[in-house]
Structure formats: structure tokens, C-alpha cells
Design a protein around this motif. Sequence first.
Motif: not given
Length: 531
Positions: A206-220, A242-251
Amino acid sequence: MRAAALGDRLAAPMTMRRVPPDPSAVHDLQVADARWSAVLGTVRDAIVAIDRQSRITLFNPAAEAVFGYSEHEVMGQSVTLLMPPPYGDEHDEYVRRYEATGEAHAIGRIRTVQGRRKDGTVFPLELSVSESRLGDEVLYTAILRDISERRAFEAALRVERDFAERLIEAAPMIVLVLDRGHHIVRFNACLEELSERRLADVRGRNWLETFIAERDHAVMRALCASAATTAPLKSHVVGLVDAAGGERLIAWTCKVLSTASGEPDGLLCIGEDVTNQLAAERELRELQRAAQERARLADIGAITAKIVHDLGNPLAALSMQAQLILRRARRGDFQPVAPVEGPAEQILRTLRRLEGLIREFNDFARDQRLDLRSIALQPFLNSCVELWQALASERGIALTLAPRGPLPVLRADDVLLRRVLDNLIKNAIEAVQGEPGEVIVSIAPGPNEGRICIVVEDNGAGIPDGLDVFRLFETTKADGTGIGLAVAKQLIAAHGGTIAHAARSPRGTRFSIELPLDGPTKESDDGLAAR
């Protein structure tokens, strides 16, 4: 010799028995020949027949079109005439081997071979060969289909596919394909690099669980469901983990993928890394806010100097008038009252002017907060116009409200917006000299979707060229302070809007205020905060 003679040739061995022909059999044979001639003449595939010596005995019109030879040019010729090397060199040996062993390589199968046209062009063919025997006679019949266009189309598709693959992999943005259940099907190198995950390791997840920050799951999840049923999702910014837990902002922009029948088959998601861009925008806003604050402080300094200058002479005059009243009061000189009444009125006029100046100074210098609420524009504008009707009528000026179409609801600070409109309407009334005069307040859709435009126009003397009325202390009125419109511009900017003026034909001025219907952003550009 045309294909109708096929029956004659096949019937030839039978005539050697010297049996008188049966008229009905002859008729049946003629009907069969006519039927086969019609078929051979209309079929779109090339049909070529040869005997056991590989000599051409049948060559239909479609074969003429495919190979460029006429029937009389090839009848009795070796079929190798239609074959490029090495097919022509191998053909006779193949026939001999088949005659000797019965081992077939082409008969009963569909093969892809090459043919040669009369002009020497070599082209691809689909070949199907069948064998017919009648006594000692053998007839090999080949059905051939020119697949040049199909091969060219397939080659073009391969080129386009390869180009698309290279383009996707080289794209500086994320390309992600999901199935109907929003599981990962494939993605490009950009997402691999940003997420530090390989496609082979996460395909099917599932792409949300793999790539998207948990706080944004519901809205996405809700937005993707909406994109699959109504309209595409356009540029929604969420966090990519990312795999290390870092975060980037994606539009993200997502669009439904459909089957040939139009059924939803998945999602195509395009993502742009806007982390640095948003950081730069925040930094730019901070710089702009700092610059605006410096400009405000500079303006406050100028205001202070102006007030000190403007207060000097009035205060001296007030002191003199107060001393005069005091001396006369000590003498008991109150009759007649006129000598005291005039100075007292002058004191009051001067004090009122100073109070207005101080109030405008406070409006400009104060770091205000917007009290946003929903404003029904029709009653709001009616009340603004009604407030100034008496002054307009007294001066013989027609003050009218001329809305264009139904008026929407605006989210704004009604107190501050009213202050701006009061300033514009009052200025417009004071700008009109002589009759007939008119001041019109109107409203119309803004040039951009989701915005509204409020206009105040008059047929007064207009604004001289080169005068910036939104700059502090710039004014067309002899007794004006030059602060009111500077404050108005500041308040409109705090609402996320703009204010401008232009000449009105044939004379007068047109002030226009453009505002967002939904109110300003969280923080307006000039640093004023909305709550």
C-alpha cells in the motif's frame, strides 16, 4: 491464366479415361470454378500455388498487388522469384527433403518469412502452406499476408515506449503507478532516490503506508478516492517518509487510469519535491516581513516628524488663545460674548483636526489583528452608502449602489473594511465640484476565480498624474493629512487583496478593491495576522 482454370487443371487427369463427361458433373465443376474464382479474386491475402517442381500455377489478384508482378509474368516461373536470399536458395532443397521424408517444416503452420517484390524490396510476410494431392499430382498452396505496416506500427510503438520509459526514468519528478487497491505497481528513479527504497522491495505494498507520513493518511485516502470518482487531485502537499524516517514535502497530482472500456484501473500519481521551494518561500516571507517592518518604522519616524511639525504651530496658537481668554476672564470681560466665542471655536476646530491626525497615525502604526467573519455584501454595502447619503444630498451629488448580479458572502473584518469604504466614499464626495455630481459604488467578480471587486467611482476633478495617493502624506486636499489611503492600502493588503485607482472617462476617478471571497491566508503578506 486466371484462377478459374484451376478446376480444368485438376480435372485433366480424369479426361484421360476417355469417359464421356457427365453434363451435371461438368455443371457442378463449372459452378465450383466460378465460386473459387470469386473467392480468389476478392480475398485480401495473397494466394500462390506451386507444383512439386516449385513452378507457380496460381497467382491471385491480391498476390499481384503484394508482389508487384502480374499473373502472366510469374505463371510457370519458380516460386523463388518471390523470395530473397537465403529463402530462395533453401526452398528447392526443402521441397526435395519433404518429398523424400515427409518431414514438414512449413506445411500446416503459420510462419513469419520474408518476400521480395518485383522492385527488389524485401518485406515481412506471414506464411501458411497447405498440401493437396490428386493422384500423382501435388499442389502446394501458400496464403501470404503482408505485415509490413503492422511491423512498422509495432516498431513505432516500441520506439515510443522506449522513449516514454527513458523520459519517465529521467524525469526530475516522481512518477508512481498504483492499482485499483492503491498498491504500488511501479515508480521511477526519482522516487527511488527520494525514498531510498527500491521498486523490487516494495512492489505490491500500500503506497500510503509505505511512503506517506501517518498524519496525512486519512486526508490522502479521501483525496485519492475522490480523484478516482470525480476530478483529478491537483497539487496537494503531504510528507514523504524515506527509509530512514526522514521527511520531504511532496506536491502530489493524481489522475485515474482507465481500461479500454472506461472502467477505473488504478491511479497515476505525479509528485514534485517542494521541500526546498517552501523553505525558500518561508525565508522570503520572513525577509519581506522584516523589510516591511523596517519600512513601517521608517514611516512611523516620518509620521512622528510630521506630527511634531504640525503640532507646533497649533499648540502655539492654542496657548495664545488660551492666554487671551484667561486675561479677559480675569477682567470679567464676558459681555459681549463674541470676542470669546470666536477663539473658543477656533480652539475646537484645531483640536478636532489634531484628534483626526492622531487617530490616523495610530491606525497606521498599530500592528492590527483581523477579526474575520462572513459578511453578506448586500446589506453591508447598503449601510455604507446610507451613512453618506445625507452629505451627498447636501452637496447635490447622486450617491448610488449599483451591484451587478447576486452578491456573494465575503469573509473579512467588517469594521476595518467599512473604514476603508468610508474613506473612499467620503473622498469621492469631496472630490466632486459642481453639479450634476455622481458617486457610484458597485461590485463585480474579480479577474481571478474566487475573488470579488468593489468599486467606488466619481466624476470629480480626478487625481493629478504622478501623484501616489497611497504614499504617506500624498493628498489632493488642502486640509488632508495624506494618511487615510495609506492606511486603506495596508488594511486591504492584510485581507489578501489589492487596491488601485484609475482615471474615469470623461472625468473623475475609479478606485477598485479586489478581495478573496474566502478571506486571507493564515498570515497576510504585510505581516498583519488574521484570527
